[in-house]
Design an enzyme around this catalytic site. Structure first.
Site, PDB file in Angstrom:
ATOM      1  CG  ASP A  17     -13.230  47.633  18.033  1.00  0.00           C
ATOM      2  OD1 ASP A  17     -12.391  48.136  18.959  1.00  0.00           O
ATOM      3  OD2 ASP A  17     -13.639  48.640  17.265  1.00  0.00           O
ATOM      4  CG  ASP A  19     -15.094  53.108  20.903  1.00  0.00           C
ATOM      5  OD1 ASP A  19     -16.197  53.434  21.565  1.00  0.00           O
ATOM      6  OD2 ASP A  19     -13.965  53.201  21.246  1.00  0.00           O
ATOM      7  CG  ASP A 217     -14.366  49.997  13.828  1.00  0.00           C
ATOM      8  OD1 ASP A 217     -13.958  51.254  13.672  1.00  0.00           O
ATOM      9  OD2 ASP A 217     -13.999  49.660  14.882  1.00  0.00           O
TER      10      ASP A 217
END
Length: 268
Positions: A17, A19, A217
């Site tokens: 991922d 961000d 996350d």
């Protein structure tokens, strides 16, 4: 931990991922260790991919400079092999569906954004839109009719009451909302997810889920954490992601990705 280390031996591709995983969303900070990670993975013959809710326009230069092998963008709706620019998979919204979503959002007094493969437009650029979108995409142009000009892969809701938006039944059978900001949710196909996009990559490579590790996350990583052979959550992850993770690592700022890959004995 022994069981996790055994699983780690089968890993042939790793998806990241962006961000708050590769880089801090609010500041753009990305540690030098990330470049080292990608170099070491290449040396080991382990492929890499970016699995993100962003579209290609939102894949920032420092992430492109990592030279990943694949982009799984727009929450799995667009999948590309980077070197060849070969599109492995695309899943777009029909024009009638986009118009149904717009009608509903206007009734709910919510603005919206259109996500094309390499561009975005917003129905209205105001303070609410700026708070949600600026850290990811900077300022966007207004164009409420953009869907008539480009293939649309995803939409975004934009309002100060986003947590109160509930899909009507006819739309709930086609799409779902995934909150990513207090003022905004991704509007994605009912069956759409990063996991589907990553699965298309595995199929192209003749690999299985147990050959894949992913770092994430947020809630748009949920299906990926159920799918991958191994999943690593960043320390700041959503509680549901922390619960699903095989391993929880440190923050971006504290070289969480490097630490995890060393702990899993995938790189030195």
């Amino acid at each position: 931990m022994d069981k996790i280390l055994e699983k780690a031996k089968a890993i042939k591709i790793i998806f990241f991922d962006i961000d708050d995983t590769l880089r801090v969303k609010t500041s753009g900070f990305m540690p030098e260790s990330i470049t080292q990670v990608f170099e070491k993975l290449r040396e080991k013959g382990i492929m890499t991919g970016i699995a993100t809710g962003r579209n290609l326009y939102g894949v920032v230069p420092e992430v492109r400079d990592l030279h990943p092998d694949f982009y799984v963008a727009i929450n799995g709706a667009y999948v590309e092999e980077v070197k060849s620019h070969n599109i492995l998979y695309k899943n777009t919204f029909s024009t009638p569906l986009v118009e149904e979503i717009i009608t509903w959002l206007e009734q709910e007094k919510s603005e919206y954004a259109f996500v094309a493969s390499d561009s975005l437009k917003v129905s209205k650029w105001d303070k609410i839109a700026k708070e949600a979108i600026s850290p990811v995409y900077a300022e966007l142009e207004e164009d409420p009719a953009y869907y008539q000009k480009q293939d649309i892969y995803q939409m975004l809701t934009i309002s100060d009451h986003d947590d109160q938006l509930v899909l009507p039944e006819h739309l709930a059978q086609q799409i779902r909302l995934v909150r990513w900001h207090p003022n905004s949710s991704d509007v994605v196909p009912l069956a759409g997810s990063k996991a589907i996009g990553c699965q298309k990559v595995l199929e192209a490579l003749d690999l299985k889920p147990e050959n894949m590790l992913n770092f994430g996350d947020g809630l748009n990583d949920r299906e990926l954490f159920d799918f991958a052979g191994l999943s690593v959550a960043m320390k700041v992850s959503h509680p549901e992601i922390l619960e699903k993770a095989d391993y929880v690592t440190d923050t971006v700022e504290n070289d969480g990705i490097l630490k995890a890959l060393q702990a899993l004995k995938i790189i030195d």
